[in-house]
Scaffold this motif. Structure first.
Motif, mmCIF file in Angstrom:
data_model
loop_
_atom_site.group_PDB
_atom_site.id
_atom_site.type_symbol
_atom_site.label_atom_id
_atom_site.label_comp_id
_atom_site.label_asym_id
_atom_site.label_seq_id
_atom_site.Cartn_x
_atom_site.Cartn_y
_atom_site.Cartn_z
ATOM 1 N N VAL A 75 -108.624 50.711 -6.116
ATOM 2 C CA VAL A 75 -110.037 51.370 -4.769
ATOM 3 C C VAL A 75 -109.169 50.354 -4.049
ATOM 4 O O VAL A 75 -109.699 50.673 -2.950
ATOM 5 N N ASP A 138 -111.439 59.044 -14.256
ATOM 6 C CA ASP A 138 -111.593 56.932 -14.437
ATOM 7 C C ASP A 138 -111.586 56.461 -12.776
ATOM 8 O O ASP A 138 -113.162 55.695 -12.211
ATOM 9 N N PHE A 139 -110.788 56.671 -12.351
ATOM 10 C CA PHE A 139 -110.472 56.193 -11.225
ATOM 11 C C PHE A 139 -111.277 56.390 -9.756
ATOM 12 O O PHE A 139 -112.044 55.667 -8.983
ATOM 13 N N GLU A 141 -114.332 58.230 -10.701
ATOM 14 C CA GLU A 141 -115.883 57.822 -11.011
ATOM 15 C C GLU A 141 -115.733 56.639 -10.143
ATOM 16 O O GLU A 141 -117.495 55.787 -9.498
ATOM 17 N N GLN A 142 -115.330 55.027 -10.437
ATOM 18 C CA GLN A 142 -115.172 54.373 -9.847
ATOM 19 C C GLN A 142 -115.020 53.582 -8.391
ATOM 20 O O GLN A 142 -115.941 53.431 -7.913
ATOM 21 N N GLN A 145 -119.085 55.192 -7.510
ATOM 22 C CA GLN A 145 -119.929 54.812 -7.999
ATOM 23 C C GLN A 145 -120.079 53.273 -7.517
ATOM 24 O O GLN A 145 -120.773 52.901 -6.977
ATOM 25 N N SER A 146 -118.743 52.592 -6.771
ATOM 26 C CA SER A 146 -118.680 51.699 -5.627
ATOM 27 C C SER A 146 -119.524 52.462 -4.348
ATOM 28 O O SER A 146 -120.045 51.414 -3.688
#
Length: 155
Positions: A75, A138-139, A141-142, A145-146
């Motif tokens: 991130v 996944d990255f 989504e991460q 989400q953040s």
């Protein structure tokens, strides 16, 4: 002038993305009016150009290298990329990695998180290059989400 670089994508009048350009391609990129190159590939990639920063700056462009491991994007790397791209606003920027996969995912996130593009518009550009694998899904989504957590806490 025809552009023959792997996975070339003209995102806007100011931003183009691609896989790894050749040394000669950087001359053409400069001639097309691009003033900055951002490289997200590792310098150890099989198609990397030795001393790429020197090649790029030798053509009068600025060069930023943010090496992103394909199997472990961070991130913090995306945030640095977004800050560099914001700093380049109004300039013509060429963003590349080995195959335009890292870049297309970062551009998708930049457009949705930082530019408030409709998700479908940003996804359309992403899917022109690839469908993210599980690591990159996944990255993505991460990061999303953040952003949502930050919005909910008022940050």
């Amino acid at each position: 002038m025809a552009i023959n670089i792997t996975n070339f994508l003209r995102v806007s009048d100011h931003i183009a993305t691609s896989g790894q350009p050749s040394a000669d391609d950087f001359r053409q990129i400069a001639e097309l009016g691009y003033t900055s190159v951002i490289n997200l590939a590792l310098s150890t990639a099989s198609n990397a150009i030795e001393h790429e920063g020197d090649v790029v700056t030798g053509h009068g462009m600025s060069y930023v290298h943010i090496p992103v491991r394909f199997d472990r994007p961070q991130v913090s790397q995306f945030e640095l990329f977004a800050a560099v791209l914001r700093q380049q606003a109004g300039s013509r920027v060429w963003v590349h990695c080995a195959m335009n996969m890292r870049v297309s995912a970062f551009m998708y996130l930049y457009h949705t998180v930082k530019q408030d593009w409709p998700e479908s518009r940003a996804r359309e550009l992403l899917l022109q290059v690839w469908e993210p694998d599980p690591v990159w899904a996944d990255f993505i989504e991460q990061v999303l989400q953040s952003r949502n957590e930050a919005a909910n806490t008022g940050n």
